[in-house]
Motif scaffolding. Structure first.
Motif, PDB file in Angstrom:
ATOM      1  N   ASN A 149     -12.837 126.469  30.119  1.00  0.00           N
ATOM      2  CA  ASN A 149     -13.234 125.265  29.772  1.00  0.00           C
ATOM      3  C   ASN A 149     -12.991 123.992  30.769  1.00  0.00           C
ATOM      4  O   ASN A 149     -12.534 122.936  30.612  1.00  0.00           O
ATOM      5  N   LEU A 150     -12.976 124.404  31.984  1.00  0.00           N
ATOM      6  CA  LEU A 150     -12.368 123.509  33.205  1.00  0.00           C
ATOM      7  C   LEU A 150     -13.537 122.366  33.410  1.00  0.00           C
ATOM      8  O   LEU A 150     -14.642 122.748  33.921  1.00  0.00           O
ATOM      9  N   THR A 151     -13.071 121.221  33.060  1.00  0.00           N
ATOM     10  CA  THR A 151     -14.244 120.195  33.338  1.00  0.00           C
ATOM     11  C   THR A 151     -13.513 119.168  34.120  1.00  0.00           C
ATOM     12  O   THR A 151     -12.425 118.684  33.486  1.00  0.00           O
ATOM     13  N   LYS A 152     -13.905 118.525  34.992  1.00  0.00           N
ATOM     14  CA  LYS A 152     -13.648 117.471  35.962  1.00  0.00           C
ATOM     15  C   LYS A 152     -14.455 116.267  36.242  1.00  0.00           C
ATOM     16  O   LYS A 152     -15.808 116.728  36.607  1.00  0.00           O
ATOM     17  N   PHE A 174     -19.316 111.013  37.302  1.00  0.00           N
ATOM     18  CA  PHE A 174     -19.807 112.251  37.939  1.00  0.00           C
ATOM     19  C   PHE A 174     -19.300 113.444  37.634  1.00  0.00           C
ATOM     20  O   PHE A 174     -17.956 113.585  37.547  1.00  0.00           O
ATOM     21  N   LYS A 175     -19.875 114.400  36.939  1.00  0.00           N
ATOM     22  CA  LYS A 175     -19.206 115.566  36.444  1.00  0.00           C
ATOM     23  C   LYS A 175     -19.093 116.544  37.606  1.00  0.00           C
ATOM     24  O   LYS A 175     -20.261 117.254  38.148  1.00  0.00           O
ATOM     25  N   ALA A 176     -17.975 116.707  38.148  1.00  0.00           N
ATOM     26  CA  ALA A 176     -18.016 117.583  39.219  1.00  0.00           C
ATOM     27  C   ALA A 176     -17.602 119.257  38.898  1.00  0.00           C
ATOM     28  O   ALA A 176     -18.225 119.809  39.569  1.00  0.00           O
ATOM     29  N   LEU A 177     -17.047 119.088  37.586  1.00  0.00           N
ATOM     30  CA  LEU A 177     -16.971 120.735  37.310  1.00  0.00           C
ATOM     31  C   LEU A 177     -17.434 120.531  35.661  1.00  0.00           C
ATOM     32  O   LEU A 177     -17.156 119.724  35.058  1.00  0.00           O
ATOM     33  N   ASP A 178     -18.280 121.691  35.419  1.00  0.00           N
ATOM     34  CA  ASP A 178     -18.918 121.580  33.918  1.00  0.00           C
ATOM     35  C   ASP A 178     -18.514 122.931  33.446  1.00  0.00           C
ATOM     36  O   ASP A 178     -19.094 123.910  33.470  1.00  0.00           O
ATOM     37  N   GLY A 205      -9.427 121.218  30.054  1.00  0.00           N
ATOM     38  CA  GLY A 205      -9.558 122.766  30.027  1.00  0.00           C
ATOM     39  C   GLY A 205      -8.156 123.170  30.406  1.00  0.00           C
ATOM     40  O   GLY A 205      -7.117 122.618  30.745  1.00  0.00           O
ATOM     41  N   GLU A 206      -7.946 124.813  30.333  1.00  0.00           N
ATOM     42  CA  GLU A 206      -6.805 125.305  30.702  1.00  0.00           C
ATOM     43  C   GLU A 206      -7.010 126.315  32.069  1.00  0.00           C
ATOM     44  O   GLU A 206      -7.945 126.836  32.279  1.00  0.00           O
TER      45      GLU A 206
END
Lengths: 286, 282
Positions: free
Chosen positions: A11-14, A19-23, A60-61
């Motif tokens: 669930n890595l989100t950044k 702006f969502k760089a990682l979804d 996320g982890e």
């Protein structure tokens, strides 16, 4: 002991602002593989690597070698070596000072190997890093990285701006001096043609999402390039390829290998072909 | 400890040239004096003796005061270089494009920050010590030739002067280090501009609204408190000068302000490191 997965991401989100760089990235990276991370500019490749290294705040982890990591956790760097652009070496130090510094703070430093690599290079210990050419900086970065006994090597566009000779040398050295079945290498690069031969797995990333993680040989078996004369373009269009390329009176597209088109020439696709088919067209070179 | 030592060595190597500048300035200053003295000597004008000066203080006072005074300029130079080094302490690697390289090493951010803080402040102390030793030897020779050299009084003057600048250096250096965690460029000037801005704002508000808002600059000046030995009587002789020196030590070092300076410096270092740690590395 060989770990099943060296890196596990859940669930890595950044976000950078809005702006969502990682979804919601979910990925497991196995040990002993050479993996290519491919994506357009701004797709999230560097962000993904920096999150793994604990450089960025994220949701996320992330587990490395079975241990969950926090941000700025120095022990991460005991197991992971990271080469970004080779110009990130400290220009204010000399070659010797750089080696002394890295060797003193890394318990896994192998001095014998470092000396061997130094002797085989034309690096002069008293030379300032600022005075080294980009190619020489690459050699120094390789020297200090290959002298560390780490499990994972992350390469983020490491050969950017290097000429073809140094790019080849860079990857050949990594393959020859670093890689074995216990080690994992993740390479993010635009010069995909040069690493294609050494990659075993591929990860395609687009708009912050992992759209594919696959063994390259398997992937290449699944797809083929079909080429037909330009006036038979509709034969390709029937199969809804994302891109149809025009070349010297012919058109070609990457399609499922099971497809059958009469009189079409069939050839093996390159990673670039596969990437364009899966991610879609772009003016950027990959 | 091995890692911290490696960081200290690395930061010293990086900042060696800057740390050497005060030494070069002092060397240049001495060279100039030597040149002037040589010209005066060969033209027959060099004929100096303390005893020839009317109303000259006693030798005890001279030994003490001259050693304090001689460190004035090197002390100020040292403060300037503390500001120069600490204001870039947490940003130089970013400017130098080597932040990723340094942060990819298995070493604690606290160690990295402490190493830069120590080199920025104590590195300049070290340069100040070196100048002090050299100055002390030069003054000792001049005093021995022209008047009388009294080691105990001379070293007390020199030590009190150096300690005063060290104390000022730690608080100014810590403030600038803190600014470097907040501002990535020209940290000292930006920090100063904000403090002066708040000072003026509070002065205006106090005047208009009849408030009693505390003025930040006043607190900072009080905290810095350059406690140099002062108010000295020219007629001090051996007996009471010892008392005076002891009293000066109390005023310079053994007081609450010193504790406050150390405490505030520690808080500024910790806060700066926490801010630095919270930064993302893009």
């Amino acid at each position: 002991m060989i770990q099943k997965n060296v890196i596990k991401v859940s669930n890595l989100t950044k976000y950078y602002g809005k702006f969502k760089a990682l979804d919601n990235v979910e990925i497991e990276i196995p040990a002993g593989r050479i993996i290519g991370l491919l994506g357009k500019n701004g797709a999230g490749k560097s962000t993904f690597m920096r999150c793994i290294l604990g450089f960025l705040k994220h949701k996320g982890e992330i587990e490395i070698l079975g241990n969950q990591i926090r941000r700025h956790q120095e022990s991460v760097h005991e197991n992971i070596a990271f080469i970004p652009d080779v110009n990130s070496l400290d220009d204010r130090l000399t070659v010797k000072q750089t080696m002394d510094y890295v060797s003193a703070i890394n318990s896994s430093w192998n001095n014998t190997k470092a000396m061997e690599l130094l002797a085989s290079s034309d690096l002069k210990p008293q030379q300032k890093v600022a005075n080294l050419s980009k190619g020489m900086k690459t050699k120094l970065y390789l020297l200090i990285t290959l002298s560390l006994d780490v499990t994972v090597l992350l390469l983020d566009e490491p050969t950017l701006g290097l000429d073809i000779v140094f790019r080849k040398e860079f990857f050949n050295t990594i393959l020859g001096e670093f890689y074995d079945e216990n080690k994992t290498i993740i390479i993010s690069t635009h010069q995909v043609e040069e690493v294609e031969q050494i990659l075993q797995d591929i990860i395609f990333i687009d708009e912050g999402k992992i759209i594919l993680q696959e063994d390259i040989d398997e992937l290449k078996k699944q797809y083929s390039i079909f080429t037909v004369p330009s006036d038979q373009r509709e034969k390709l269009e029937q199969h809804n390829p994302k891109i149809i390329s025009n070349t010297l009176g012919k058109v070609s597209a990457v399609l499922d290998s099971k497809v059958e088109i009469a009189e079409a020439q069939v050839s093996r696709p390159t990673l670039s072909d596969l990437f364009l088919e899966m991610v879609g067209g772009s003016n950027e070179k990959i | 400890m091995k890692k911290f030592k490696a960081l200290l060595i690395k930061d010293l190597q990086i900042n060696k040239k800057t740390l050497m500048i005060p030494l070069w300035i002092t060397a240049g200053f001495y060279l100039l004096i030597l040149l002037i003295s040589a010209v005066a000597y060969f033209s027959g004008d060099l004929n100096f003796n303390f005893a020839d000066i009317q109303g000259t203080p006693p030798s005890e006072s001279i030994n003490y005061i001259v050693n304090i005074a001689i460190m004035g300029l090197p002390g100020l130079i040292s403060l300037i270089f503390i500001i120069i080094l600490t204001q870039g302490a947490l940003n130089e690697n970013i400017r130098n494009n080597s932040e990723l390289f340094h942060r990819s090493q298995p070493v604690s951010i606290w160690y990295q920050s402490a190493s830069r803080y120590i080199v920025g402040i104590a590195g300049n102390w070290l340069a100040l010590f070196t100048i002090a030793i050299f100055n002390f030897i030069v003054i000792a020779i001049i005093l021995a030739v022209t008047d009388k050299f009294i080691f105990g009084l001379a070293i007390s003057g020199m030590a009190q002067s150096v300690v005063s600048f060290m104390k000022t250096g730690i608080i100014i250096g810590s403030l600038t280090f803190f600014c470097s965690a907040i501002f990535k460029d020209k940290a000292f000037l930006q920090g100063l501009a904000i403090i002066v801005g708040v000072q003026f704002l509070f002065i205006i508000l106090n005047a208009l609204m009849q408030w009693h808002l505390p003025l930040p600059l006043n607190y900072i000046i009080k905290l810095i408190n350059v406690a140099t030995p002062s108010g000295m009587d020219n007629e001090l002789v051996n007996e009471n000068i010892v008392y005076y020196i002891r009293e000066a030590w109390m005023r310079i070092v053994i007081n609450w302000n010193t504790l406050l300076q150390i405490g505030v410096s520690g808080v500024l270092f910790v806060t700066a490191t926490l801010i630095y740690k919270s930064r993302e590395i893009k």
